[in-house]
Every structure is written in structure tokens, then in C-alpha cells.
Design an enzyme around this catalytic site. Structure first.
Site: not given
Ligand code: AGP
Length: 617
Positions: A2, A27, A74, A100-101, A488, A492, A495, A511, A612
Site C-alpha cells: 500500500c 509499488r 494492496w 498500511n500493514g 532455485e 535464478k 533467469e 549416476h 512476471k
Molecule cells: C521466478 O523467478 C520466475 N519468474 C517464475 O519461475 C515464476 O515463479 C513462475 O512463473 C510462477 O509464477 P507464479 O508464482 O506467479 O505462479
């Protein structure tokens, strides 16, 4: 998250507020509103959706006043709609509030007001009712005193701002665990959640510290504690440009979001225990659990469905649910689940994890489960998103908006959410004493401070990034909770730096994957303290013997072996338990990919080919 801006002492207060809200748009928000005050009444205009909707409503119903507060919301409690948008007033329209919060004890406070009708589903509205009640009790109504009395009752996180007809030139604000800036310039008093909203008007501002309250008038700003004793806020001069101000001084949203993790995790853990009115033991609750506890107690199988980073959080969820609740769990890529014939029945629980709640693969997979009469729990960051709306129960991750494409704070809060679901299922199945659940939850509260400590590794991580920025192939290895973190870490790096990276269960190396190791390869080994630590040390020796450079992630107190075998060791603080440790282990990996990508000059916040929110298959 928010946004707030308040102004007193300007004839163009409403335009100034709208300008400030515009500056806060980055934001993320789902509704916006404004209140103006004068001695006769308060005028509120608010609309769901984008700021344009509010601007159009104000064109139809113009407000003119020298005092006002604006808010972008938000959603955390209640759907994102007109009714739940801020500001909120008490029923007589005497006091208005924006917040906010999260007010942790809002239900208790609502109950203390007796038979009063609430106009919204928010936690925030109760503060306006409480302030109005305090004013009613005074012979000479004093907004500052009323707010001090209200604040003394609030628990949770808040930056909160009040105006009232009783004192129409005055804005009173209070801060606890959510940022709030105050300022005074050229006969105008301001407050805002973020300097970006004020940068066009003044660069000399003061950040309130936790527990501080301020009275803002055109004559100046007085800061005090809850008893009214004058105190000093943190005063500073803003010399950032607007772009930096939006990122609060960080170079990128991703870095800002990495550093927001202590707060995001604290917010996700907030307000999770309900003490029942009959005085029984406190019980863990999820935000919107519409599935009957008896139905959940009969669950004999769980599918966790998600994509990308959310899938990795789901892998920790599997460990938590199997460990605490004793139910078998499959974790599956959402886009695969929907195209096969999984064995699902009404005793199967589907847990769909998505930061955005709009990922089409996850939404479709969840409905594939629901079509076969499985109840669905959504673990989601966006209130009112499609997944959250369609699910039978929801746990929100309260991470605030995540703007960088690379998910960071959403991931760590999803892990915390998974732990909460594991504990919740254990509770409904009677697998744990209430005191045990409470004890684990209490210990989880240590995570935000442990994240703060982990973030101090940044300098060391950057040096490693400088050294390995040109490594074409990095292998991440881990076991148990370290495996999803290895995955992960590899995701990262891929990506945002576009370098090849892969993750393997450390036990699988022999293996096949170990054939890839040659002198100069980089292996990142997740080796925090825990029951697989010894095995990880052996795996580190194996790759080192084949010429790899090894970066190990270990835990304070158990790194002696690592230091003997790995080339570099990053030491994490001791976590409250082994699974929660995964929240800490991922942080150096987030920082590592961030630094590598920036050193290589890549666009960290908007990496190539990625969006995103993935709303197409
Ligand atoms: C994460 O860094 C990614 N950009 C991507 O893997 C993301 O987590 C995935 O597209 C799922 O998105 P969501 O959590 O909004 O469903």
C-alpha cells in the site's frame, strides 16, 4: 504494498495527493482513495482498480480542501473492491483512516466495540471506529490524544494516518514496523509511506521510528511517543533521483525485494494464532479456509501444483506436510498435471502455489483437481486473484507486490506458507499438541532476524560473483530441503544472468552428472547443518577431487568440515528448524545471481524473454 500520502496546508491538496499516489504506483496496488477534511465533514472518494478510476470519480465529484490523505491499497484482508479501498471512516463520518500493514488483533478490537456495523472487510476500519469512540468520550475532543489511545491498543504492523472533523487542519500518524515519512516545507505538512511521494515538494524529510506518533499541521510536525513525550525521528536529506527513490535507494527492484524479505516473512507469520473465546489452546488459522476441518482430517493424499520458483517452494511443502502431518505428497509441475490422468478423489487435497494467482497452468491444474472433487487450497500473494477466488481455502503470503521478474521475497514467504500449511494439516489431523504447534510457530518468529543476519553476507557474495562472473556452467547440488534451494539457485542464475546452471540431488551425482565436472567447473553445494550434512560433505569431496571449485553454504557452528573441503564457505545463522533453514540458504544464492547479472550488465529486473505473470500456456 500500500501507499500513503497526506497533505495539510495547500489549497491544491487533492492534486498534490493524486500526484503523490501516481509516484507510488510502482509499488503495485488494486484500489485507490482520498479523503479531505474540513470542520463540517469528511469527503471520501475511492475506487477499485487503477488510479484513473479514482481520477474519473473525482472529476465527477471534485473535492476541495487544504487537508487530505490518499491511499493506494494492496489487499491483505478483504477483496480488492470499492468497499474495501481506503480511506475508511467510522459510521458517523467523524474520523477517517488509511493504513498500511496488518492489524493483528483487529477481530478482538472489533469485538470490543460491541454491536457496531462495519462497512468493509478490512482490518483497518476498526481504527477509525476506535478513534471516533475516544473523541466521543472527550469534553474537548483532541485527535492527537484519541490516536495515542488507539495506538496503545493496536498490535501488528502499521503506518496509519487519521483526520477528523474535530481538528480539520491536523493529520495524526503512527508507525510500527511499516515505513512512514513526515516532512514540513513552505507552510505545508506532509506524510507518506515512501519518499517517492514527496520528492516533488521537499527533500528534507524525517522517517518515524517504531512507536512514534506525529501531529502534522501547516505550522509544523511534532513527533512523540505513545505517552506524548517528544522524541526525535530519523531526519535525512534525499539526494536520490526519482528512479532511485522508487527503489528506495536500491539499484534494482530485485535487490530491494531481496532486502524486504525480513519484513515479508514477518508479515506472513503475523496473526496466525487464534485464541478461542472459550479459553482453549490457541489454534493456527489460515486466511480464508473454507474447507471443513473434518474434511481435511480425512485427506489421504496431497498434490502440490505450481510452476517455476513456486514449484521449488512446493518441494519444501512436501517435506513439511509429510513430516508434520504424515500425509503422502506429490509435487508436480502444473503444466504436466493437467494433461495426465492423476488419481484424484474427494480425499485428495490439491495445494496450488502461485505468487500472482494468475498463472494459467496453475489455475488450470487446480481446476483439473477440483473437477475430480478434490478440495483446493491456494497459497497466493495476490488477494482476490483468480486462483485465490476459485480455491476452497486460501493462505496469503503477505509479501507485498513483487515487481522484479525474478522471484525472491515471494519464494521465501511461500516456504513459510508451506510450513504453516504443514502445521495446519497436522493440527486438523490431531498429529500435534496445540502447545507443540505454538512452540514451532514461536520459533519461526526468529526467521526475520536470521534473514537480516544472512543479508550481511552480501559483501562476501559480491566478491565471489566478481570471481565467477564468467563461469559458463554452474552446478548446484543439495539433499532434502537443500535440493529445492539448489534448484532455485540454478533457476535464478539462468533467469537473470543467462548462464548455464543446473541442479541435481547430490546423491544422483555418481549416476551421471558428475561426468560434467572438469577442472574449473563451479559447484555450489547446499550443506546447512542437519541430518544430511555428512552426506553433503562426501559429495563435496567427490566433486572437488575431479577439479571443481566448490562454494558451500553452511550453518554457523558446523562449517569446520566444509572449510576443509570447499574452496569458499558462506556461513548462515542457525535456523529455528531444518526446514525453515531453507529460507536462509536461498538468500546468498539470490544475491549471487543478482551480482553476477549486474556485473555482466544484464537487465536484472526485466530479463529477456520472461514475463512476471505467465497468463498463457
Ligand atoms: C521466478 O523467478 C520466475 N519468474 C517464475 O519461475 C515464476 O515463479 C513462475 O512463473 C510462477 O509464477 P507464479 O508464482 O506467479 O505462479
Amino acid at each position: 504494498m500500500c501507499g500513503i500520502i497526506g497533505v495539510t496546508g495547500r489549497s491544491d491538496a487533492v492534486e498534490c495527493i493524486l500526484g503523490g499516489l501516481k509516484r507510488l504506483e510502482y509499488r503495485g496496488y488494486d484500489s485507490a482513495g482520498v479523503v479531505t477534511a474540513d470542520a463540517n465533514d469528511l469527503d471520501v472518494v475511492k475506487r477499485a482498480g487503477k488510479l484513473e478510476n479514482l481520477v474519473r470519480a473525482l472529476d465527477d465529484n471534485p473535492l476541495a480542501s487544504q487537508v487530505g490523505i490518499g491511499h493506494t491499497r494492496w489487499a491483505t484482508h478483504g477483496e480488492p473492491n470499492d468497499r474495501n479501498a481506503h480511506p475508511h471512516t467510522d459510521p458517523s463520518g467523524r474520523v477517517a483512516v488509511v493504513h498500511n500493514g496488518i492489524l493483528e488483533n483487529y477481530q478482538e478490537l472489533k469485538a470490543s466495540l460491541g454491536d457496531v456495523r462495519f462497512a468493509s472487510d478490512t482490518d483497518s476500519e476498526v481504527a477509525a471506529h476506535l478513534a471516533a469512540r475516544e473523541l466521543e468520550r472527550m469534553d474537548e475532543p483532541d485527535l492527537l490524544l484519541a490516536v495515542r489511545r488507539v495506538v496503545a491498543q493496536l498490535r501488528g504492523a502499521y503506518s496509519i494516518c487519521f483526520v477528523a472533523v474535530d481538528d480539520p487542519d491536523t493529520i495524526v500518524v503512527a508507525k510500527h514496523e511499516a515505513p512512514l515519512i513526515v516532512a514540513h516545507a513552505d507552510g505545508v505538512g506532509y506524510c507518506a509511506s515512501d519518499v517517492a511521494a514527496l520528492i516533488d515538494h521537499t527533500r528534507d524529510v524525517a522517517a518515524l521510528l517504531d512507536g512514534q506518533i506525529a501531529r502534522i499541521t501547516p505550522d509544523g510536525v511534532d513527533v512523540m511517543d505513545v505517552d506524548g513525550t517528544p522524541v526525535e525521528p530519523h531526519r535525512f536529506h534525499v539526494d536520490w533521483d526519482l528512479d532511485a527513490a522508487e527503489k528506495q535507494g536500491y539499484d534494482h527492484f530485485m535487490l530491494k525485494e531481496i532486502h524486504e524479505q525480513p519484513q515479508a516473512v514477518a508479515d506472513t507469520l503475523l496473526d496466525r494464532l487464534n485464541a478461542p473465546p472459550d479459553g482453549g489452546p490457541a489454534r493456527l488459522h489460515l486466511d480464508e479456509m473454507r474447507i471443513d476441518e473434518h474434511e481435511l482430517a480425512r485427506i489421504d493424499k496431497v498434490f502440490i501444483l505450481a510452476c517455476g520458483t513456486s514449484l521449488h517452494a512446493g518441494m519444501i511443502g512436501k517435506l513439511a506436510i509429510e513430516h508434520w502431518a504424515g500425509i503422502p505428497v506429490d509435487v508436480e509441475v502444473a503444466s504436466e498435471f493437467r494433461y495426465r490422468d492423476p488419481i484424484v478423489d474427494p480425499h485428495t487435497l490439491v495445494i496450488a502455489i502461485s505468487q500472482s494467482g494468475e498463472t494459467i497452468d496453475t489455475i488450470a491444474a487446480a481446476s483439473h483437481g477440483r473437477d475430480q472433487r478434490a478440495p483446493v487450497i491456494a497459497l497466493c500473494n495476490v488477494v482476490g486473484s483468480t486462483l485465490a477466488r476459485e480455491a476452497d481455502g486460501v493462505l496469503y503470503t503477505h509479501a507485498g507486490p513483487e515487481i522484479a521478474v525474478a522471484s525472491t521475497k515471494a519464494f521465501t514467504t511461500q516456504i513459510v506458507g508451506c510450513l504453516l500449511i504443514g502445521l495446519y494439516l497436522a493440527q486438523v489431523r490431531g498429529r500435534m499438541y496445540a502447545s507443540e504447534t505454538e512452540d514451532i510457530l514461536t520459533r519461526l518468529q526468529q526467521i526475520p532476524a536470521a534473514i537480516e543476519q544472512t543479508l550481511l553476507l552480501d559483501g562476501e557474495v559480491r566478491e565471489l560473483a566478481e570471481r565467477y562472473q564468467d563461469t559458463n556452467y554452474t552446478m548446484f547440488i543439495g539433499r532434502h530441503a537443500g535440493l529445492p534451494i539448489a534448484m532455485e539457485g540454478a533457476l535464478k542464475l539462468k533467469e537473470i544472468s543467462y548462464l548455464h546452471a543446473e541442479a541435481f540431488p547430490a546423491g544422483e551425482m555418481k549416476h551421471g552428472p558428475i561426468a560434467l565436472i572438469e577442472p574449473g567447473s563451479l559447484v555450489v553445494a547446499l550443506a546447512p547443518a542437519g541430518h544430511v550434512f555428512g552426506k553433503m560433505v562426501s559429495n563435496i569431496q567427490e566433486v572437488r577431487a575431479r577439479g571443481a571449485s566448490v562454494l558451500a553454504i553452511g550453518t554457523d557452528g558446523s562449517t569446520a568440515d566444509l572449510k576443509e573441503h570447499a574452496h569458499h564457505v558462506l556461513t548462515l545463522p542457525e535456523p529455528p528448524n531444518e526446514l525453515a533453514g531453507s529460507v536462509l540458504s536461498v538468500i546468498p544464492l539470490q544475491l549471487f545471481s543478482y551480482h553476477i547479472a549486474t556485473l555482466r550488465g544484464e537487465d536484472v529486473d526485466q530479463p529477456r524473454n520472461l514475463a512476471k505473470t505467465v497468463t498463457v500456456e
